[in-house]
Design a protein around this motif. Structure first.
Motif, PDB file in Angstrom:
ATOM      1  N   TRP A  91     -10.029  -7.110  -3.604  1.00  0.00           N
ATOM      2  CA  TRP A  91      -8.747  -6.936  -1.931  1.00  0.00           C
ATOM      3  C   TRP A  91      -7.909  -5.905  -2.767  1.00  0.00           C
ATOM      4  N   VAL A  92      -7.544  -5.978  -3.700  1.00  0.00           N
ATOM      5  CA  VAL A  92      -6.172  -5.525  -4.150  1.00  0.00           C
ATOM      6  C   VAL A  92      -6.802  -4.065  -4.296  1.00  0.00           C
ATOM      7  N   GLU A  93      -7.642  -3.266  -5.223  1.00  0.00           N
ATOM      8  CA  GLU A  93      -8.500  -2.565  -4.989  1.00  0.00           C
ATOM      9  C   GLU A  93      -9.200  -1.616  -3.668  1.00  0.00           C
ATOM     10  N   TYR A  94      -8.995  -2.492  -2.326  1.00  0.00           N
ATOM     11  CA  TYR A  94      -9.230  -1.852  -0.951  1.00  0.00           C
ATOM     12  C   TYR A  94      -7.837  -1.630  -0.410  1.00  0.00           C
ATOM     13  N   LEU A  95      -6.995  -2.116  -1.172  1.00  0.00           N
ATOM     14  CA  LEU A  95      -5.420  -2.275  -0.099  1.00  0.00           C
ATOM     15  C   LEU A  95      -5.039  -0.820  -0.699  1.00  0.00           C
ATOM     16  N   MET A  96      -5.094  -0.082  -1.893  1.00  0.00           N
ATOM     17  CA  MET A  96      -4.608   0.470  -3.110  1.00  0.00           C
ATOM     18  C   MET A  96      -4.846   1.945  -2.783  1.00  0.00           C
ATOM     19  N   ARG A  99      -4.290   2.408   1.136  1.00  0.00           N
ATOM     20  CA  ARG A  99      -2.839   3.207   0.862  1.00  0.00           C
ATOM     21  C   ARG A  99      -1.485   1.696   1.597  1.00  0.00           C
ATOM     22  N   GLN A 100      -2.176   0.578   1.490  1.00  0.00           N
ATOM     23  CA  GLN A 100      -1.511  -0.604   1.897  1.00  0.00           C
ATOM     24  C   GLN A 100      -1.175  -1.011   0.243  1.00  0.00           C
ATOM     25  N   TRP A 101       0.547  -0.204   0.043  1.00  0.00           N
ATOM     26  CA  TRP A 101       0.636  -0.109  -0.757  1.00  0.00           C
ATOM     27  C   TRP A 101       1.979  -2.101  -1.157  1.00  0.00           C
ATOM     28  N   SER A 102       2.518  -2.216  -0.324  1.00  0.00           N
ATOM     29  CA  SER A 102       2.901  -3.382  -0.388  1.00  0.00           C
ATOM     30  C   SER A 102       2.021  -4.414  -0.483  1.00  0.00           C
ATOM     31  N   ASP A 103       0.965  -3.688   0.741  1.00  0.00           N
ATOM     32  CA  ASP A 103       0.591  -5.512   0.349  1.00  0.00           C
ATOM     33  C   ASP A 103      -0.370  -6.015  -0.904  1.00  0.00           C
ATOM     34  N   ALA A 104      -0.943  -4.961  -1.078  1.00  0.00           N
ATOM     35  CA  ALA A 104      -1.621  -4.723  -2.777  1.00  0.00           C
ATOM     36  C   ALA A 104      -0.686  -5.322  -3.707  1.00  0.00           C
ATOM     37  N   ILE A 105       0.706  -4.997  -3.333  1.00  0.00           N
ATOM     38  CA  ILE A 105       1.389  -5.757  -5.103  1.00  0.00           C
ATOM     39  C   ILE A 105       1.667  -7.217  -4.266  1.00  0.00           C
ATOM     40  N   ALA A 106       2.339  -7.735  -3.012  1.00  0.00           N
ATOM     41  CA  ALA A 106       1.892  -8.915  -2.904  1.00  0.00           C
ATOM     42  C   ALA A 106       0.557  -9.889  -3.075  1.00  0.00           C
ATOM     43  N   ALA A 107      -0.941  -9.107  -2.905  1.00  0.00           N
ATOM     44  CA  ALA A 107      -2.135  -9.584  -3.419  1.00  0.00           C
ATOM     45  C   ALA A 107      -2.535  -9.857  -5.207  1.00  0.00           C
ATOM     46  N   LEU A 108      -1.606  -8.781  -5.878  1.00  0.00           N
ATOM     47  CA  LEU A 108      -1.381  -9.716  -6.906  1.00  0.00           C
ATOM     48  C   LEU A 108      -1.493 -10.926  -7.764  1.00  0.00           C
TER      49      LEU A 108
END
Length: 376
Positions: A91-96, A99-108
């Motif tokens: 999921w994090v890789e998909y957000l990256m 380019r949903q950067w902020s959501d990717a950081i939160a998903a970490l």
């Protein structure tokens, strides 16, 4: 009987209509059949109603994990299906990727400790290569800065990331104080490439700080400008030729054999080799297309010969900064005031400026088909 039957794709439409007429739209089979009728990604919502996370993931992967607006609309369905199977990394890789950067950081935060570190490093690498701007980051800036802090808290972060990658991310976030503080750590680095990069980017960001101060505190703005001028002089950086745009990150990974070129010459195109004629770096040459440049530089003296190897036209420049004396070809010029002389030709398309009031002098060279000014 129909409700318990296995539905073939060809009969899905009829089955869906039958269930709708019977008012049996709460059945699992109905939602699966309707998903097939609608196709994907529209059908993902009905697979979710049916509790079929395996099929959601299968359809998503079969489509190639697309990041089109149509698929992103159903991203929450994919997210819940992946998390149901503990596939947090996917999921994090998909957000990256999307380019949903902020959501990717939160998903970490939902990832396992063993995965977080590598994903944080990958996020920094991708952010450095993104088009993110400080304006886009403004609302979630603290989230991005937390990511930076966590990355830099790893004592081995330089094993996984290049200094320019972290620096460029800081610039994209737009925290000037933190950016300047970061680059200050490397302005005296032993690595020549890193030292020059850190110095140039420090000045670029200090200029931004000066521009901001000019609108709120003119006295502070003057002090910052004086510091910029002092550093530029100490580091032999020509402010007029300093590239202000963020450089493409992949151009910053330079082979060791080219590090001398980065220290001696600014603005060389990728792949151009610097040939040293002396071990102390006072004499060197380089070639760009058909233009060959030979330079001898020591203290207050500079000699340069610029030759078009196709036409054999050449331009010879000699500069003595002690008296402001410049020789261009067979003509000598002595300047009583100012610090810059402009020149053009006879080498086709060649133009530039001579900065003759500093030691050592500088030449700013513009060549056809090359947007960057070359400074030596």
């Amino acid at each position: 009987m129909l409700g318990n039957a296995s539905i073939e794709p060809k009969t899905c439409g009829g089955a869906v209509r039958c269930w709708q007429r019977c008012g049996s739209t709460d059945r699992r089979e109905y939602n699966i059949a309707l998903a097939d009728v609608l196709g994907f990604p529209e059908g993902l919502a009905y697979l979710e109603r049916a509790g079929n996370s395996d099929r959601i993931i299968a359809e998503w992967e079969r489509a190639g994990r697309p990041v089109t607006a149509q698929w992103l609309k159903y991203g929450e369905c994919v997210r819940r299906a992946l998390l149901a199977q503990n596939r947090y990394r996917d999921w994090v890789e998909y957000l990256m990727r999307s380019r949903q950067w902020s959501d990717a950081i939160a998903a970490l935060e939902e990832c396992s400790p063993s995965e977080i570190k590598s994903l944080q490093f990958e996020l920094i690498r991708q952010l450095a290569r993104s088009n993110l701007t400080p304006q886009q980051v403004r609302i979630a800036r603290s989230r991005y800065m937390t990511l930076i802090d966590q990355v830099l808290s790893n004592s081995d972060w330089k094993t996984y990331l290049a200094v320019p990658e972290v620096g460029i991310v800081l610039e994209r976030i737009g925290d000037l104080v933190r950016t300047l503080r970061f680059y200050e750590q490397f302005v005296q680095a032993e690595n020549l490439h890193l030292k020059v990069f850190a110095r140039q980017r420090w000045i670029v960001n200090k200029i931004k700080q000066q521009n901001y101060a000019a609108n709120v505190d003119t006295r502070r703005a003057v002090a910052i400008q004086e510091e910029i001028n002092r550093k530029a002089s100490d580091w032999r950086i020509d402010l007029d030729a300093l590239p202000t745009d963020l450089p493409p990150i992949d151009r910053l990974t330079v082979h060791k054999s080219q590090q001398a070129a980065i220290n001696l010459v600014q603005g060389l195109p990728p792949g151009v080799q610097l040939n040293l004629s002396s071990s102390d770096g006072h004499a060197y040459s380089f070639r760009i297309d058909s233009i060959e440049v030979r330079v001898v530089k020591r203290d207050h003296l500079l000699k340069a010969t610029i030759t078009d190897l196709h036409t054999l036209n050449l331009l010879q420049i000699e500069v003595d900064s002690r008296g402001g004396r410049v020789c261009i070809g067979n003509m000598f010029v002595e300047a009583d005031d100012g610090q810059r002389l402009l020149f053009q030709g006879p080498v086709t398309g060649c133009s530039g400026a001579i900065i003759y009031r500093q030691s050592p002098p500088l030449v700013q060279l513009k060549l056809p088909n090359h947007p960057d000014t070359i400074v030596f």
